[in-house]
Write a protein that holds these residues in place. Structure first.
Motif, mmCIF file in Angstrom:
data_model
loop_
_atom_site.group_PDB
_atom_site.id
_atom_site.type_symbol
_atom_site.label_atom_id
_atom_site.label_comp_id
_atom_site.label_asym_id
_atom_site.label_seq_id
_atom_site.Cartn_x
_atom_site.Cartn_y
_atom_site.Cartn_z
ATOM 1 N N SER A 163 -5.487 11.291 2.342
ATOM 2 C CA SER A 163 -4.344 11.183 1.442
ATOM 3 C C SER A 163 -3.518 9.940 1.768
ATOM 4 O O SER A 163 -3.769 9.236 2.750
ATOM 5 C CB SER A 163 -3.467 12.436 1.561
ATOM 6 O OG SER A 163 -2.764 12.427 2.798
ATOM 7 N N TYR A 164 -2.507 9.692 0.946
ATOM 8 C CA TYR A 164 -1.634 8.537 1.173
ATOM 9 C C TYR A 164 -0.919 8.629 2.520
ATOM 10 O O TYR A 164 -0.551 7.608 3.097
ATOM 11 C CB TYR A 164 -0.592 8.434 0.055
ATOM 12 C CG TYR A 164 -1.158 7.965 -1.263
ATOM 13 C CD1 TYR A 164 -1.421 6.615 -1.488
ATOM 14 C CD2 TYR A 164 -1.413 8.861 -2.295
ATOM 15 C CE1 TYR A 164 -1.925 6.171 -2.705
ATOM 16 C CE2 TYR A 164 -1.921 8.438 -3.513
ATOM 17 C CZ TYR A 164 -2.174 7.093 -3.714
ATOM 18 O OH TYR A 164 -2.684 6.669 -4.923
ATOM 19 N N ASN A 179 -7.149 12.333 -7.387
ATOM 20 C CA ASN A 179 -6.171 11.327 -7.778
ATOM 21 C C ASN A 179 -6.351 11.018 -9.258
ATOM 22 O O ASN A 179 -7.249 10.274 -9.654
ATOM 23 C CB ASN A 179 -6.336 10.055 -6.947
ATOM 24 C CG ASN A 179 -5.142 9.129 -7.058
ATOM 25 O OD1 ASN A 179 -4.430 9.132 -8.059
ATOM 26 N ND2 ASN A 179 -4.913 8.332 -6.028
ATOM 27 N N GLU A 227 -5.671 11.974 -2.516
ATOM 28 C CA GLU A 227 -6.463 10.966 -1.813
ATOM 29 C C GLU A 227 -6.183 9.569 -2.350
ATOM 30 O O GLU A 227 -6.066 9.355 -3.557
ATOM 31 C CB GLU A 227 -7.948 11.287 -1.952
ATOM 32 C CG GLU A 227 -8.339 12.593 -1.261
ATOM 33 C CD GLU A 227 -9.803 12.959 -1.473
ATOM 34 O OE1 GLU A 227 -10.472 12.262 -2.263
ATOM 35 O OE2 GLU A 227 -10.271 13.937 -0.862
ATOM 36 N N ARG A 228 -6.071 8.611 -1.410
ATOM 37 C CA ARG A 228 -5.947 7.211 -1.802
ATOM 38 C C ARG A 228 -7.208 6.784 -2.559
ATOM 39 O O ARG A 228 -8.303 7.267 -2.251
ATOM 40 C CB ARG A 228 -5.808 6.316 -0.571
ATOM 41 C CG ARG A 228 -4.435 6.216 0.044
ATOM 42 C CD ARG A 228 -4.442 5.212 1.183
ATOM 43 N NE ARG A 228 -3.145 5.128 1.836
ATOM 44 C CZ ARG A 228 -2.164 4.315 1.470
ATOM 45 N NH1 ARG A 228 -2.360 3.505 0.428
ATOM 46 N NH2 ARG A 228 -1.008 4.297 2.099
ATOM 47 N N ALA A 262 1.913 12.818 -2.794
ATOM 48 C CA ALA A 262 1.437 11.729 -1.942
ATOM 49 C C ALA A 262 0.814 12.251 -0.658
ATOM 50 O O ALA A 262 -0.098 11.629 -0.100
ATOM 51 C CB ALA A 262 2.595 10.784 -1.612
ATOM 52 N N PRO A 309 2.609 4.569 -1.282
ATOM 53 C CA PRO A 309 2.168 5.496 -2.334
ATOM 54 C C PRO A 309 2.846 5.185 -3.663
ATOM 55 O O PRO A 309 4.067 4.981 -3.703
ATOM 56 C CB PRO A 309 2.610 6.874 -1.800
ATOM 57 C CG PRO A 309 2.684 6.693 -0.321
ATOM 58 C CD PRO A 309 3.122 5.276 -0.105
ATOM 59 N N SER A 358 -10.767 6.359 -0.750
ATOM 60 C CA SER A 358 -10.660 7.005 0.561
ATOM 61 C C SER A 358 -10.755 8.511 0.392
ATOM 62 O O SER A 358 -10.513 9.055 -0.694
ATOM 63 C CB SER A 358 -9.335 6.638 1.228
ATOM 64 O OG SER A 358 -9.129 7.383 2.408
ATOM 65 N N GLN A 371 0.799 -1.219 0.000
ATOM 66 C CA GLN A 371 0.000 0.000 0.000
ATOM 67 C C GLN A 371 0.836 1.275 0.000
ATOM 68 O O GLN A 371 0.309 2.364 0.234
ATOM 69 C CB GLN A 371 -0.943 0.003 1.210
ATOM 70 C CG GLN A 371 -1.934 -1.152 1.203
ATOM 71 C CD GLN A 371 -2.992 -1.000 2.271
ATOM 72 O OE1 GLN A 371 -3.515 0.080 2.512
ATOM 73 N NE2 GLN A 371 -3.332 -2.101 2.933
#
Length: 746
Positions: free
Chosen positions: A209-210, A129, A202-203, A198, A34, A206, A32
């Motif tokens: 953010s990372y 993203n 945003e992931r 990163a 970034p 989600s 997981q």
């Protein structure tokens, strides 16, 4: 014995489970971390940066000092900005300015409603993203590309020798021409862009953010997540549970013990140093030399916070800030570790009564290796930072850029081999004692196990390579910094101190055994998984935050149990003439208990919970904990162990109590003044600035150039001076042991 057996069973189960979870979460972190784009392009297909640019830029950043010159994701030095936060803020401002000019007006000329609408566009643009996972291409709008170009030009100017950025470089304590080559400056900008991307992007799936919305930048939507608040509460609950458990243990076992009779004579008087034990004396000479040099470098590093010149000489061009800080932090670990290594080599034959063949030769060979490592590693770092080494050789022989683990890989391997030699030397000398089944068996076994862990855990620093993901490097780096230095070295020290206290008659063997095992269980219950509290904002999944918050609160003070027992017995037996021989070594051990409470306990927990660290990471409240814990606990511990060994190495030498008294109190008072007059108030001011304006401002040139900040930095002078006087007095004391006539054979 049943209690001892249960504690050993619990410790074994704890280590298996804790390291299992630690490794499992490491696997999650690998998956997981970034992502790094293959290309950063505009919507029209124009390439801004490539993956090669980003990765080469990271190598450039490492070669100039990396975390020793500013910080990335909150980890590193405090004078220059956190580059991730700085880029993120500058890009947001540049994009807002660009959009406003497109509308035909400056931002200040827009109405509040128009400004809010514009800020919303900026926030959405930076948080969206737009990375295509299929081909690894990150596409940005033409407007954002223009903002990136503005910030990149700013960084290329700062890291070069453009006179327009001279004042800013002085504030950041940077040398002119930090990066000589223009192409490398552009690639360095690419790396900083990625760290900022990163931090704010945003992931997938989600709204965080990372880096879990770190750093705090409300204008861009980087605010604490709900998990940050929730697990902060659990962290406090775990702390209270740990305190209750320790209190119960102390009451349950301490009050039932009958008063311990004080020995009528020195139990260690008959101990005769073996040839290998005598050979360890040179380790303690080096301890004092490295300690004094570290203080000089610390003073110079602190001076760079207010000006680059030192009595009219611009030392930054020849001895840059990132070099002095690298050497300062590395020396702190090296002299403390050398004190502990020397103690292990001295105490092992004393415990077993056995001197293995060629033990003295091994002690001397290891000593030579340590000297070569220090000189070679430090020379490589200077060559790297001053751009004399070149990127091709930097990773192996120069500056890796990772705080506390920044020596070149060749020197890391050399040090790892040296630690294995130390492990073999200590183990072979301890072996006869390990085979004995007496009342000290558990303490000796724990000492041997911690010796194995110390030797092997440094190998975690070899688990990354030159181009490993920064989140992966951070994971393994904290294995070294947290588990190696703060974890098993402390277990080793607790076992050694307990053994010495038992031999002196200060603590019962049964009490010491139970206390040591119990303290080790409690400490490692939080200490192993507590490693994650360093990784909250390093591109890790939320589970890391949950585990780190919960278990790091259990990193309670293991030395306090033995320290309290010893202090009470010291008061009972202190009138005995022979006890005065050990007054000052024991005083240093008692100082360890005090700074454990204040430095590691109060100041540590001040920044430990996720919500606290969210705002405080990388501010001066971090070195407040670092200085008071690293020197207050581990430094005082190393000096106390050194004095115990010197007492045995120079049995016929009369000690000068005035030198030790002066050294002890000036170092402790100086450390307290350093913390209370500078680090604490400056950290509080930065915390307020971060909460009110965003994290970037608390680390900015605008904030650091304030008169009150310069005043607080200058307020370090009284504390630093007292501290230095204490170190000099201790150095004079150690030198007099060998220079004074009638001191006996060396």
């Amino acid at each position: 014995m049943n209690t001892t057996r249960r504690l050993w069973t619990g410790l074994a189960a704890l280590l298996v489970i804790s390291f299992g979870v630690l490794l499992w979460m490491g696997r999650e972190l690998y998956q997981q971390a970034p992502p790094i784009p293959e290309r950063v392009e505009t919507q029209s297909g124009e390439v801004i940066f490539t993956r090669a640019d980003i990765e080469t830029g990271r190598v450039v950043w490492q070669s100039i000092g990396g975390m020793q010159l500013g910080s990335i994701w909150g980890h590193g030095a405090l004078v220059a900005p956190d580059w991730s936060a700085d880029w993120m803020h500058r890009e947001g401002e540049a994009l807002a300015d660009h959009l406003a000019r497109q509308a035909g007006a400056a931002i200040a000329q827009l109405s509040p409603e128009e400004q809010e609408a514009l800020r919303t566009r900026v926030r959405r643009a930076q948080r969206a993203n737009t990375l295509d996972p299929a081909n690894g291409v990150l596409r940005v709008s033409q407007d954002r590309a223009a903002a990136i170009a503005v910030v990149s030009a700013h960084y290329e100017g700062v890291f070069g020798d453009d006179p327009a950025f001279q004042a800013l470089r002085e504030t950041y304590a940077m040398r002119d021409g930090t990066v000589v080559d223009a192409q490398k400056r552009r690639q360095l900008s690419a790396f900083v862009f990625w760290t900022a991307w990163a931090a704010v992007t945003e992931r997938p799936g989600s709204t965080a953010s990372y880096t879990s919305n770190w750093p705090y930048e409300p204008a861009l939507g980087n605010t604490p997540t709900s998990s940050t608040f929730i697990w902060s509460v659990f962290s406090i609950v775990f702390l209270l549970a740990g305190i209750g458990l320790l209190a119960w243990h102390y009451v349950a076992w301490h009050v039932k013990e009958p008063e311990l009779a004080c020995p009528v004579s020195d139990p260690l008087e008959s101990l005769k140093p073996t040839p290998s034990m005598k050979a360890t004396q040179k380790y303690f000479w080096v301890v004092m030399a490295l300690f004094l040099v570290q203080i000089v470098l610390g003073a110079l590093t602190a001076h760079y916070q207010v000006e680059r010149e030192f009595y009219g000489a611009d030392l930054s061009q020849w001895l840059p800030y990132s070099v002095t800080r690298s050497w300062h932090t590395q020396l702190a670990v090296l002299w403390i570790a050398t004190a502990w290594l020397g103690t292990g080599l001295y105490i092992a034959p004393a415990i077993s009564g056995h001197e293995p063949r060629f033990q003295r030769l091994g002690v001397n060979v290891l000593f030579t290796c340590l000297l070569v490592i220090v000189v070679g590693a430090f020379a490589g770092q200077w060559l790297a930072v001053t751009q004399r080494l070149g990127l091709a050789h930097n990773f192996w022989f120069g500056h890796q850029g990772w705080e506390y683990t920044d020596i070149g890989r060749f020197w890391q391997w050399f040090l790892f081999i040296g630690l294995i030699i130390w492990l073999v030397l200590v183990g072979r000398a301890l072996w006869p004692a390990l085979r004995r089944k007496d009342d000290m068996a558990s303490i000796v076994t724990l000492m041997f196990m911690s010796t194995i862990a110390i030797g092997l855990l440094y190998g975690a620093g070899l688990m990354w390579n030159e181009h490993s993901h920064i989140a992966v490097v951070e994971y393994w780096r904290w294995w070294v910094v947290h588990l190696w230095v703060e974890g098993f070295f402390e277990v080793f020290a607790v076992a050694v101190i307990s053994f010495l206290f038992v031999k002196l008659g200060l603590v019962r063997a049964r009490t010491a055994t139970i206390n040591v095992l119990f303290a080790t269980v409690v400490f490692l219950a939080g200490g192993v998984l507590g490693t994650f509290h360093h990784l909250y904002w390093s591109g890790t999944p939320t589970a890391v935050l949950a585990l780190g918050a919960s278990f790091s609160a259990l990193e309670v003070v293991p030395l306090a149990l033995v320290g309290l027992e010893a202090h009470e017995t010291w008061k009972h037996c202190g009138h005995s003439g022979w006890m005065q021989r050990y007054r000052w070594p024991i005083m240093f051990f008692l100082a360890v208990s005090f700074w454990n409470l204040v430095g590691a306990g109060l100041f540590g927990f001040l920044i430990n919970t996720p919500i606290a660290l969210y705002f405080m990471q990388g501010l001066n409240l971090t070195p407040l904990h670092g200085h008071t814990a690293l020197f207050g606990v581990y430094g005082m511990l190393g000096l106390g162990l050194m004095l115990f060994c010197l007492r045995g190495l120079r049995p016929g030498q009369d000690w000068n109590p005035s030198l030790l008294r002066g050294s002890f109190w000036t170092m402790n008072i100086g450390l307290a003044l350093m913390a209370l007059l500078t680090l604490l108030p400056l950290g509080v001011l930065q915390l307020r600035a971060a909460i009110e304006h965003g994290y970037w401002y608390a680390r900015s040139a605008e904030f650091m150039n304030q008169g009150v900040v310069h005043l607080l930095v200058w307020m370090r002078v009284p504390g630093d001076t007292l501290f230095a006087v204490g170190a000099i007095l201790l150095g004079v004391f150690v030198a007099r042991l060998w220079l004074t006539k009638g001191s006996g054979k060396a």
